[in-house]
Structure formats: structure tokens, C-alpha cells
Write a protein that holds these residues in place. Structure first.
Motif, PDB file in Angstrom:
ATOM      1  N   ALA A  78       0.816  -1.193   0.042  1.00 30.51           N
ATOM      2  CA  ALA A  78       0.136  -0.015  -0.007  1.00 30.51           C
ATOM      3  C   ALA A  78       0.810   1.310   0.068  1.00 30.51           C
ATOM      4  CB  ALA A  78      -0.886  -0.043   1.366  1.00 30.51           C
ATOM      5  N   SER A  79       2.130   1.038   0.460  1.00 26.31           N
ATOM      6  CA  SER A  79       2.968   2.241   0.456  1.00 26.31           C
ATOM      7  C   SER A  79       3.242   2.838  -0.923  1.00 26.31           C
ATOM      8  CB  SER A  79       4.138   1.932   1.107  1.00 26.31           C
ATOM      9  OG  SER A  79       5.340   1.297   0.246  1.00 26.31           O
ATOM     10  N   GLY A  80       3.206   1.869  -2.068  1.00 33.58           N
ATOM     11  CA  GLY A  80       3.932   2.546  -3.269  1.00 33.58           C
ATOM     12  C   GLY A  80       5.515   2.830  -3.390  1.00 33.58           C
ATOM     13  N   ARG A  81       6.081   2.302  -2.292  1.00 36.55           N
ATOM     14  CA  ARG A  81       7.554   2.463  -2.415  1.00 36.55           C
ATOM     15  C   ARG A  81       8.274   1.162  -2.789  1.00 36.55           C
ATOM     16  NH1 ARG A  81       9.969   4.473   2.905  1.00 36.55           N
ATOM     17  NH2 ARG A  81      11.631   5.037   1.260  1.00 36.55           N
ATOM     18  N   ILE A 136      -4.853  -4.330   9.004  1.00 37.13           N
ATOM     19  CA  ILE A 136      -4.947  -4.172   7.223  1.00 37.13           C
ATOM     20  C   ILE A 136      -6.020  -3.331   6.718  1.00 37.13           C
ATOM     21  CG2 ILE A 136      -5.030  -5.234   5.087  1.00 37.13           C
ATOM     22  CD1 ILE A 136      -3.603  -7.880   6.597  1.00 37.13           C
ATOM     23  N   ALA A 137      -7.310  -3.329   7.111  1.00 34.56           N
ATOM     24  CA  ALA A 137      -8.049  -2.407   6.671  1.00 34.56           C
ATOM     25  C   ALA A 137      -7.969  -0.892   7.063  1.00 34.56           C
ATOM     26  CB  ALA A 137      -9.650  -2.887   7.474  1.00 34.56           C
ATOM     27  N   TRP A 138      -7.351  -0.761   8.122  1.00 37.37           N
ATOM     28  CA  TRP A 138      -7.052   0.817   8.493  1.00 37.37           C
ATOM     29  C   TRP A 138      -5.743   1.145   8.224  1.00 37.37           C
ATOM     30  CZ3 TRP A 138      -8.759   1.642  14.181  1.00 37.37           C
ATOM     31  CH2 TRP A 138     -10.331   0.963  14.558  1.00 37.37           C
ATOM     32  N   LEU A 139      -5.017   0.430   7.197  1.00 41.80           N
ATOM     33  CA  LEU A 139      -3.947   0.957   6.759  1.00 41.80           C
ATOM     34  C   LEU A 139      -3.865   2.276   5.981  1.00 41.80           C
ATOM     35  CD1 LEU A 139      -2.047  -2.078   5.079  1.00 41.80           C
ATOM     36  CD2 LEU A 139      -1.280  -0.614   7.023  1.00 41.80           C
ATOM     37  N   GLN A 140      -2.869   3.371   6.414  1.00 41.76           N
ATOM     38  CA  GLN A 140      -2.997   4.731   5.698  1.00 41.76           C
ATOM     39  C   GLN A 140      -4.232   5.322   5.768  1.00 41.76           C
ATOM     40  OE1 GLN A 140      -1.242   3.731   1.667  1.00 41.76           O
ATOM     41  NE2 GLN A 140       0.582   4.286   2.093  1.00 41.76           N
TER      42      GLN A 140
END
Length: 163
Positions: A26-29, A87-91
Motif C-alpha cells: 500500500a505504500s507504493g514504495r 490491514i483495513a485501517w492502513l494509511q
């Protein structure tokens, strides 16, 4: 009584790996950038994310922080609720709220309760959690009403806004 099967090393490692992998994705890094920022070798990161190696507490916190998520909130959710919530609350703003809330709660309880802190009963936890959630919901509703009222006031003003 606690179900000890939930704490089997293989299951905990797999669940934590799932959380960390979701955070990395999810970070895109790039994984090499996350490994560098988390101060962990890129091969060790790969093995942690695959569930082949257990992450230490410090490594898990650093990996989550390198992914740009609230590290303490996600580990607390992982430990206290489920990996699914974490996981559901990531970012999300909710995760940042939970990070700040859970960090402030112990000192707030001591400050507000004072000597009564020793009178708190474990059986009150569930009801208190629901009461706090209702209080927060009421607060959000109140802010939305105020925003709508202010929007009406500014819409009625000449030009709609000042610039």
C-alpha cells in the motif's frame, strides 16, 4: 479464557507477515527503499514479508513506519483486535486517530481518574469502548452540522467567499 492456538508461532508469524506485506504494497514504495529506511537487509525484509522469518518488535515498527503508516496503532490493532483491522485501517485517518488515542489514553486515565484508577473493572471495557465510539460519532455529527451552518452563512454572503 484465551485460545492459546492463536499464539502458535507459525500463525503469529504468518499474520504479522500479512500485515507487513499489505503495508509495503500500500505504500507504493520500492522494497529496497523500505528496507533501507527500516534498517533491515533487503533479503531479511523479503523473508519477513514471506513469513519465513519472524520480525522483531523493533523491525515490525520500523517497517510500518517506513511504509508511512502509524506503526504503534497497527501493532496494537494486530495484537488486540485482529490483523484484519490493522490491514483495513492502513494509511487511514482512523489509524492515525487510533495511534494518538492509544498513546494518550494511559496518561489521560491517570490524570482524570486520579486515585480511582485502581477501581476500574475489566468488565467495563466493552461498554466503555462503545460509549467512546458513540461520543466520537456525536462529535463528528456536531462538527458536520456546524460546517453546514457555516456553509449556509457564507453562501448567503455576497460572492460566497472572501478572496
Amino acid at each position: 479464557m484465551t485460545n492459546m492456538a492463536l499464539f502458535a508461532e507459525q500463525q503469529v508469524r504468518a499474520d504479522l507477515a500479512r500485515l507487513l506485506l499489505a503495508a509495503v504494497e500500500a505504500s507504493g514504495r520500492a522494497r529496497c527503499d523500505i528496507a533501507r529506511d527500516a534498517q533491515i537487509h533487503k533479503d531479511a525484509l523479503r523473508r519477513v514479508l514471506a513469513g519465513e522469518r519472524s520480525a522483531s518488535l523493533g523491525e515490525a515498527l520500523r517497517i510500518l513506519a517506513a511504509c508511512g503508516v502509524a506503526p504503534h496503532a497497527h501493532l496494537l490493532l494486530f495484537l488486540g483486535s485482529s490483523g484484519d483491522h490493522a490491514i483495513a485501517w492502513l494509511q487511514s485517518d482512523l489509524a492515525q486517530f487510533f495511534e494518538d488515542f492509544s498513546g494518550e489514553l494511559p496518561s489521560a486515565l491517570e490524570r482524570v481518574l486520579g486515585n480511582q484508577v485502581h477501581d476500574v473493572k475489566p468488565r467495563w471495557a466493552k461498554g466503555t469502548a462503545h460509549r467512546v465510539a458513540r461520543l466520537l460519532s456525536d462529535h463528528i455529527d456536531e462538527l458536520e452540522r456546524k460546517d453546514a451552518l457555516l456553509g449556509d452563512v457564507f453562501a448567503g454572503a455576497e460572492g460566497g467567499h472572501r478572496g
